[in-house]
Structure formats: C-alpha cells, structure tokens
Design a protein around this motif. Structure first.
Motif, PDB file in Angstrom:
ATOM      1  N   GLU A  77      -9.655  10.591  -7.715  1.00 25.76           N
ATOM      2  CA  GLU A  77      -9.620   9.143  -7.948  1.00 25.76           C
ATOM      3  C   GLU A  77     -10.126   8.384  -6.727  1.00 25.76           C
ATOM      4  OE1 GLU A  77      -9.018   7.331 -10.734  1.00 25.76           O
ATOM      5  OE2 GLU A  77      -9.101   9.317 -11.667  1.00 25.76           O
ATOM      6  N   LEU A  78      -9.730   8.815  -5.541  1.00 21.28           N
ATOM      7  CA  LEU A  78     -10.233   8.189  -4.318  1.00 21.28           C
ATOM      8  C   LEU A  78     -11.753   8.296  -4.249  1.00 21.28           C
ATOM      9  CD1 LEU A  78      -7.714   9.397  -1.559  1.00 21.28           C
ATOM     10  CD2 LEU A  78      -7.913   7.088  -2.494  1.00 21.28           C
ATOM     11  N   ASN A  79     -12.263   9.471  -4.611  1.00 21.22           N
ATOM     12  CA  ASN A  79     -13.701   9.686  -4.577  1.00 21.22           C
ATOM     13  C   ASN A  79     -14.424   8.781  -5.567  1.00 21.22           C
ATOM     14  OD1 ASN A  79     -16.055  11.725  -5.944  1.00 21.22           O
ATOM     15  ND2 ASN A  79     -16.135  11.428  -3.736  1.00 21.22           N
ATOM     16  N   THR A  86     -14.795   6.891  -1.793  1.00 18.38           N
ATOM     17  CA  THR A  86     -14.495   7.646  -0.581  1.00 18.38           C
ATOM     18  C   THR A  86     -15.272   8.959  -0.549  1.00 18.38           C
ATOM     19  OG1 THR A  86     -12.242   6.748  -0.573  1.00 18.38           O
ATOM     20  CG2 THR A  86     -12.650   8.662   0.822  1.00 18.38           C
ATOM     21  N   TYR A 145      -5.478  13.015  -7.290  1.00 19.22           N
ATOM     22  CA  TYR A 145      -5.469  11.802  -6.463  1.00 19.22           C
ATOM     23  C   TYR A 145      -6.749  11.714  -5.628  1.00 19.22           C
ATOM     24  CZ  TYR A 145      -3.652   8.195  -3.314  1.00 19.22           C
ATOM     25  OH  TYR A 145      -3.453   7.039  -2.600  1.00 19.22           O
ATOM     26  N   LEU A 146      -7.176  12.841  -5.080  1.00 19.09           N
ATOM     27  CA  LEU A 146      -8.405  12.868  -4.288  1.00 19.09           C
ATOM     28  C   LEU A 146      -9.631  12.542  -5.147  1.00 19.09           C
ATOM     29  CD1 LEU A 146      -7.707  16.051  -2.126  1.00 19.09           C
ATOM     30  CD2 LEU A 146      -7.737  13.673  -1.331  1.00 19.09           C
ATOM     31  N   ASP A 195      -7.798   2.696   3.861  1.00 15.33           N
ATOM     32  CA  ASP A 195      -8.983   2.788   2.989  1.00 15.33           C
ATOM     33  C   ASP A 195     -10.210   3.317   3.733  1.00 15.33           C
ATOM     34  OD1 ASP A 195      -7.583   1.682   0.766  1.00 15.33           O
ATOM     35  OD2 ASP A 195      -7.901  -0.324   1.603  1.00 15.33           O
ATOM     36  N   LYS A 219       0.829  -1.203   0.000  1.00 17.58           N
ATOM     37  CA  LYS A 219       0.000   0.000   0.000  1.00 17.58           C
ATOM     38  C   LYS A 219       0.868   1.259   0.000  1.00 17.58           C
ATOM     39  CE  LYS A 219      -4.285  -1.604   2.190  1.00 17.58           C
ATOM     40  NZ  LYS A 219      -5.251  -0.870   1.360  1.00 17.58           N
ATOM     41  N   LYS A 261     -13.607   5.905  -6.384  1.00 16.90           N
ATOM     42  CA  LYS A 261     -13.596   4.548  -5.827  1.00 16.90           C
ATOM     43  C   LYS A 261     -14.524   4.400  -4.626  1.00 16.90           C
ATOM     44  CE  LYS A 261      -8.838   3.702  -7.340  1.00 16.90           C
ATOM     45  NZ  LYS A 261      -7.428   3.512  -6.910  1.00 16.90           N
ATOM     46  N   ILE A 306      -4.824   7.664   4.287  1.00 14.85           N
ATOM     47  CA  ILE A 306      -5.679   6.818   3.445  1.00 14.85           C
ATOM     48  C   ILE A 306      -5.199   5.361   3.335  1.00 14.85           C
ATOM     49  CG2 ILE A 306      -6.651   8.714   2.105  1.00 14.85           C
ATOM     50  CD1 ILE A 306      -3.867   6.580   0.632  1.00 14.85           C
ATOM     51  N   ALA A 349       1.085   4.008  -3.166  1.00 11.04           N
ATOM     52  CA  ALA A 349       0.725   5.413  -2.972  1.00 11.04           C
ATOM     53  C   ALA A 349       1.904   6.340  -3.265  1.00 11.04           C
ATOM     54  CB  ALA A 349       0.222   5.621  -1.545  1.00 11.04           C
ATOM     55  N   LEU A 386     -13.000  10.807   4.286  1.00 16.30           N
ATOM     56  CA  LEU A 386     -11.706  11.480   4.399  1.00 16.30           C
ATOM     57  C   LEU A 386     -11.942  12.961   4.696  1.00 16.30           C
ATOM     58  CD1 LEU A 386      -8.611  11.295   4.136  1.00 16.30           C
ATOM     59  CD2 LEU A 386      -8.887  11.747   1.684  1.00 16.30           C
TER      60      LEU A 386
END
Length: 247
Positions: A179-181, A185, A176-177, A152, A114, A183, A149, A118, A156
């Motif tokens: 992309e997290l969203n 988040t 990056y944020l 997971d 991980k 997925k 993060i 990242a 956030l």
C-alpha cells in the motif's frame, strides 16, 4: 530515484572490499530487492545509501541529492527498518513512536494522528500503551516499521523486515508495504526469503562478493536461467550452494 556509480567500500583493517565498483539504477515507485548470500555486501550497500557509513570511492544520488552536498536533506527523504529491533524496550509503543516521529520534526495532533492511524492499520491499537518488552517478535517488527514511515519518506530501506515473525504478521507487513508503494514510496528490500522476494519485488539484483551478478524482474530472471522454476533456483545457480557462514 537512486543512481549509484562505481560505489566501493573497504572497511578499516579489512583485506578485501565489501562492495566493489557497484553501478545500479533504481526507478521511482520500484520495489527493489537486493539479494545475496551472507557477507555478499547487501547490508554495506544499504548502510552506504542511508549515509550510515562513508564510501571508499564512487558516488550515489537519491532523488538528485548527494551524500556530500545534501546529507541532512537526504536523511529526511529516507526511512530505515533495520534487521535488529531499534526500539526502547521500557517505553510503550506510543512513546517510542512519539519519540521517533519528533526526530523528524513531527509534533502535536499531526504526529498523534499519524501514530494512531498506523497502529490501527497494523492491528496494534489495543497495545499502544503497553511496553515494548512485553511484545512478541511480530509486534515489534510492526512497530519498527511504523517508526520508519511516520515522516512519509520517499524511499524506504528494509533489511529483513519479516525475519522471525509469524505468518499473520508477515502478511500484514507485506500488504502494508504494498500500500505504501502504491502511494508512491520507493522500497529497497533485502531478505533471505526468496519466495517472498519473488512475489513482492518488481525488480531484483543479486549481489555476491560485493558485485552485482544479475538484475531484472523476478519473472525475467527465472525465464532466462536454464532449468530454473523459481527465484531460489536462479539464486543458487549464480551464487553456488556452498555455505557462507561467517563471524
């Protein structure tokens, strides 16, 4: 994802409430901007939701969990990126991330994978074994983000995530944020960069004197405010142009 009901906070010795009877609902997978002048109550709201301080009155749930009944479970659900760097300066980037990951129960090859993934995504692989105190502001911001993060989190919290960084670092962080969203988040974001908030957030609430004065999508707020061309115009119209310096 987050339900807030009549949430209030008055600090010990304070003359006024920092947050007063706040009601707010934030949907899953939202990028929600909590915006306001200095001293408006933004950081207090974030601190309450992260269980860093106790409310004076009112309640909230995160993914159905409450502070009173599910405090430890709730903390496992969230990630926090504070405004100040929360890193050990004499440790390397990898050592910092190993430490913070272990606090969430991650270990061994899973944690290492991980961290490396990242670091690669955020352009920091070649600096993984350099000490944090040699890093630029933008690099520290990116490590701060990774630390939050690794486990997971479903939610956030970001307090000024791009303050004081160069344009390239800011671009990498925001992408990056996003992309997290994508997925799954949910992101709660505070910032004074209103142009950034306008393009980044799916919904915003403007808070002033501990109360929400308006909320909605950036586009709707701009369209509904007379003579507003952008979110900054809306912000100034609703909170005024007087300086909000405080110490």
């Amino acid at each position: 994802m987050i339900e807030i009901n009549q949430l209030s906070k008055k600090y010990k010795g304070a003359d006024f409430f920092s947050v007063t009877d706040l009601d707010l609902s934030i949907s899953k997978k939202e990028i929600f901007g909590l915006l306001g002048p200095n001293g408006a109550g933004k950081t207090t709201v974030i601190s309450l939701l992260c269980s860093l301080i106790k409310p004076t009155s009112g309640s909230f749930t995160i993914d159905g969990l409450t502070y009173k009944k599910n405090k430890n479970q709730l903390k496992q659900l969230i990630g926090i990126v504070p405004q100040e760097y929360a890193l050990y300066p004499t440790l390397t980037a990898f050592e910092n991330l190993q430490y913070f990951g272990s606090m969430y129960g991650l270990k061994g090859t899973e944690l290492k994978a991980k961290i490396n993934a990242a670091l690669e995504t955020l352009g920091l692989s070649q600096f993984s074994h350099k000490k944090i105190d040699t890093f630029s502001g933008g690099m520290k911001r990116r490590i701060n983000l990774i630390a939050s993060i690794l486990h997971d989190p479903k939610v956030l919290f970001l307090d000024e995530p791009s303050v004081g960084v160069d344009v390239q670092s800011k671009n990498v962080i925001i992408n990056y944020l996003k992309e997290l969203n994508k997925k799954g988040t949910t992101i709660i974001y505070t910032s004074h960069h209103l142009n950034e908030a306008e393009s980044f957030c799916t919904k915003v609430a403007i808070i002033d004197h501990g109360k929400i004065v308006t909320q909605g999508s950036p586009k709707d707020l701009i369209n509904n405010q007379p003579n507003a061309n952008n979110l900054e115009d809306v912000f100034l119209a609703l909170t005024g142009s007087a300086l909000r310096d405080h110490a």
